[in-house]
Write a protein that holds these residues in place. Structure first.
Motif, PDB file in Angstrom:
ATOM      1  N   ALA A   1       1.563  11.251  -0.517  1.00 36.12           N
ATOM      2  CA  ALA A   1       0.227  11.717  -0.138  1.00 36.12           C
ATOM      3  C   ALA A   1       0.219  13.002   0.682  1.00 36.12           C
ATOM      4  CB  ALA A   1      -0.501  10.615   0.638  1.00 36.12           C
TER       5      ALA A   1
ATOM      6  N   ARG B   1       0.837  -1.201   0.000  1.00 34.65           N
ATOM      7  CA  ARG B   1       0.000   0.000   0.000  1.00 34.65           C
ATOM      8  C   ARG B   1       0.876   1.258   0.000  1.00 34.65           C
ATOM      9  NH1 ARG B   1       0.040   2.838   4.727  1.00 34.65           N
ATOM     10  NH2 ARG B   1       0.707   1.767   6.628  1.00 34.65           N
ATOM     11  N   PHE B   2       0.281   2.373  -0.464  1.00 32.37           N
ATOM     12  CA  PHE B   2       0.918   3.665  -0.323  1.00 32.37           C
ATOM     13  C   PHE B   2       0.670   4.203   1.088  1.00 32.37           C
ATOM     14  CE2 PHE B   2       0.072   3.831  -5.079  1.00 32.37           C
ATOM     15  CZ  PHE B   2       1.402   3.664  -5.439  1.00 32.37           C
TER      16      PHE B   2
ATOM     17  N   GLY C   1      -5.644  14.683  -6.000  1.00 30.67           N
ATOM     18  CA  GLY C   1      -5.838  13.459  -5.242  1.00 30.67           C
ATOM     19  C   GLY C   1      -4.539  12.706  -5.039  1.00 30.67           C
ATOM     20  N   PRO C   2      -4.582  11.669  -4.221  1.00 33.12           N
ATOM     21  CA  PRO C   2      -3.382  10.854  -4.003  1.00 33.12           C
ATOM     22  C   PRO C   2      -2.991  10.118  -5.275  1.00 33.12           C
ATOM     23  CG  PRO C   2      -5.307   9.812  -3.024  1.00 33.12           C
ATOM     24  CD  PRO C   2      -5.736  11.171  -3.458  1.00 33.12           C
ATOM     25  N   VAL C   3      -1.710   9.767  -5.369  1.00 35.94           N
ATOM     26  CA  VAL C   3      -1.203   9.114  -6.563  1.00 35.94           C
ATOM     27  C   VAL C   3      -1.796   7.712  -6.689  1.00 35.94           C
ATOM     28  CG1 VAL C   3       0.796   8.096  -5.402  1.00 35.94           C
ATOM     29  CG2 VAL C   3       0.934   8.648  -7.841  1.00 35.94           C
ATOM     30  N   SER C   4      -1.889   7.240  -7.914  1.00 37.31           N
ATOM     31  CA  SER C   4      -2.386   5.895  -8.172  1.00 37.31           C
ATOM     32  C   SER C   4      -1.250   5.011  -8.674  1.00 37.31           C
ATOM     33  CB  SER C   4      -3.499   5.920  -9.218  1.00 37.31           C
ATOM     34  OG  SER C   4      -2.976   6.230 -10.503  1.00 37.31           O
ATOM     35  N   GLN C   5      -1.477   3.713  -8.585  1.00 32.00           N
ATOM     36  CA  GLN C   5      -0.492   2.752  -9.083  1.00 32.00           C
ATOM     37  C   GLN C   5      -0.212   2.974 -10.558  1.00 32.00           C
ATOM     38  OE1 GLN C   5      -0.568  -1.640  -8.093  1.00 32.00           O
ATOM     39  NE2 GLN C   5      -1.429  -1.741 -10.156  1.00 32.00           N
ATOM     40  N   ASP C   6      -1.248   3.179 -11.354  1.00 28.20           N
ATOM     41  CA  ASP C   6      -1.053   3.357 -12.788  1.00 28.20           C
ATOM     42  C   ASP C   6      -0.194   4.574 -13.091  1.00 28.20           C
ATOM     43  OD1 ASP C   6      -2.530   1.100 -13.313  1.00 28.20           O
ATOM     44  OD2 ASP C   6      -4.376   2.176 -13.808  1.00 28.20           O
ATOM     45  N   GLU C   7      -0.378   5.642 -12.326  1.00 29.41           N
ATOM     46  CA  GLU C   7       0.414   6.854 -12.538  1.00 29.41           C
ATOM     47  C   GLU C   7       1.888   6.603 -12.251  1.00 29.41           C
ATOM     48  OE1 GLU C   7      -2.369  10.651 -11.532  1.00 29.41           O
ATOM     49  OE2 GLU C   7      -2.078   9.234  -9.882  1.00 29.41           O
TER      50      GLU C   7
ATOM     51  N   ASP D   1       6.172  10.781  -8.435  1.00 26.00           N
ATOM     52  CA  ASP D   1       4.968  11.408  -7.895  1.00 26.00           C
ATOM     53  C   ASP D   1       5.310  12.150  -6.613  1.00 26.00           C
ATOM     54  OD1 ASP D   1       4.074   9.477  -5.356  1.00 26.00           O
ATOM     55  OD2 ASP D   1       5.182   8.410  -6.900  1.00 26.00           O
TER      56      ASP D   1
ATOM     57  N   TYR E   1       3.491   3.653 -12.383  1.00 28.17           N
ATOM     58  CA  TYR E   1       4.033   2.797 -13.433  1.00 28.17           C
ATOM     59  C   TYR E   1       4.319   3.600 -14.702  1.00 28.17           C
ATOM     60  CZ  TYR E   1       2.633  -1.435 -10.836  1.00 28.17           C
ATOM     61  OH  TYR E   1       2.497  -2.439  -9.907  1.00 28.17           O
TER      62      TYR E   1
END
Length: 276
Positions: free
Chosen positions: A214, A167-168, A223-229, A211, A231
């Motif tokens: 948080a 998790r982040f 918003g908080p960063v996502s996994q896709d961003e 990135d 990658y």
């Protein structure tokens, strides 16, 4: 098989940029590494250099950071003769002056992981290695100079805090890390760095900032960063990362003048026999 001098912990998105590779299945006393080791001969200003690429997360990125067998990965490179390791790693920024796209050449590390096997010295041989300076100063200096020469924004030093993942961070955790003065956050630098130290291998972490963590970018509507961003940002940085690695390979002296090889205290770990 080619003589292998340098190891790189990087996925297929990186080593595919180097052309032809020879994939080698390596058995280790700790089980198989994350993937076959991809060995390539990289042409540099000082001639061809054998480089071993090993994707930490597996060929298909199917190993989360807490399930990586770091001991198997490090031992695999060691068994091929690797003496120096370049460790590019996706990292989040903890400070507002460190931006996505920047590179931080880390000089310090804080471990916030839990329960990861983190030593080759499980007994009966006992060895307390020096880890006050977790990264090789000689290799770091070369990486800093070569990264600056590419034109990318480079931070000459920085502390990476390594969290368990996958998790982040919560915003509260991220705010705390920032207040400590730490610079970037990552999930794989520990125990990778200390295992390399135990075997006398030079290591330089190349933190590729993907990135803001948080608790750093609190602008309204962000918003908080996502996994896709993460990658996507790391993949976009691969050409620059490749250029830095090639330039570093061509700038390294043939012989090491650092103290990394002596950090082992002259001791070899007691390791179980290779299975099979």
């Amino acid at each position: 098989m080619r003589d292998v001098e340098v190891g790189v912990f990087g996925g297929s998105g990186l080593y595919e940029l180097f052309g032809e590779v020879e994939r080698i299945e390596v058995d280790t006393p700790y089980g198989p590494p994350s993937a076959p080791v991809a060995v390539s001969e990289v042409m540099t200003d000082r001639g061809p250099i054998g480089v071993a690429f090993l994707p930490r997360h597996g060929t298909d990125h199917d190993l989360p950071p807490h399930r990586i067998d770091y001991r198997a990965n490090v031992w695999a490179l060691h068994s091929l003769g690797v003496r120096r390791v370049l460790a590019p790693c996706a990292s989040g920024s903890l400070q507002p002056d460190i931006h996505p796209g920047d590179i931080v050449v880390c000089d310090q590390l804080v471990d916030r992981t839990s329960g990861r096997p983190s030593t080759f010295f499980d007994g009966p041989t006992v060895n307390h290695v020096s880890f006050a300076e977790p990264y090789c100063s000689e290799l770091r200096s070369i990486v800093v100079d070569r990264a600056i020469a590419t034109g990318v924004s480079v931070h000459r030093s920085g502390t990476v805090v390594v969290v368990e993942g996958p998790r982040f961070s919560t915003r509260a955790e991220s705010h705390w890390y920032r207040r400590q003065g730490w610079h970037v956050i990552n999930m794989t630098q520990y125990p990778e760095a200390v295992l390399l130290r135990e075997l006398g291998i030079c290591c330089c972490a190349i933190a590729v900032v993907t990135d803001y963590d948080a608790g750093v970018d609190d602008r309204p509507g962000v918003g908080p960063v996502s996994q896709d961003e993460v990658y996507a940002a790391f993949a976009a940085a691969m050409p620059v990362t490749r250029q830095v690695i090639v330039d570093v390979l061509g700038s390294m002296p043939s012989e090491r003048s650092c103290g990394c090889a002596q950090a082992t205290n002259g001791l070899e770990p007691d390791v179980p026999p290779v299975a099979g």
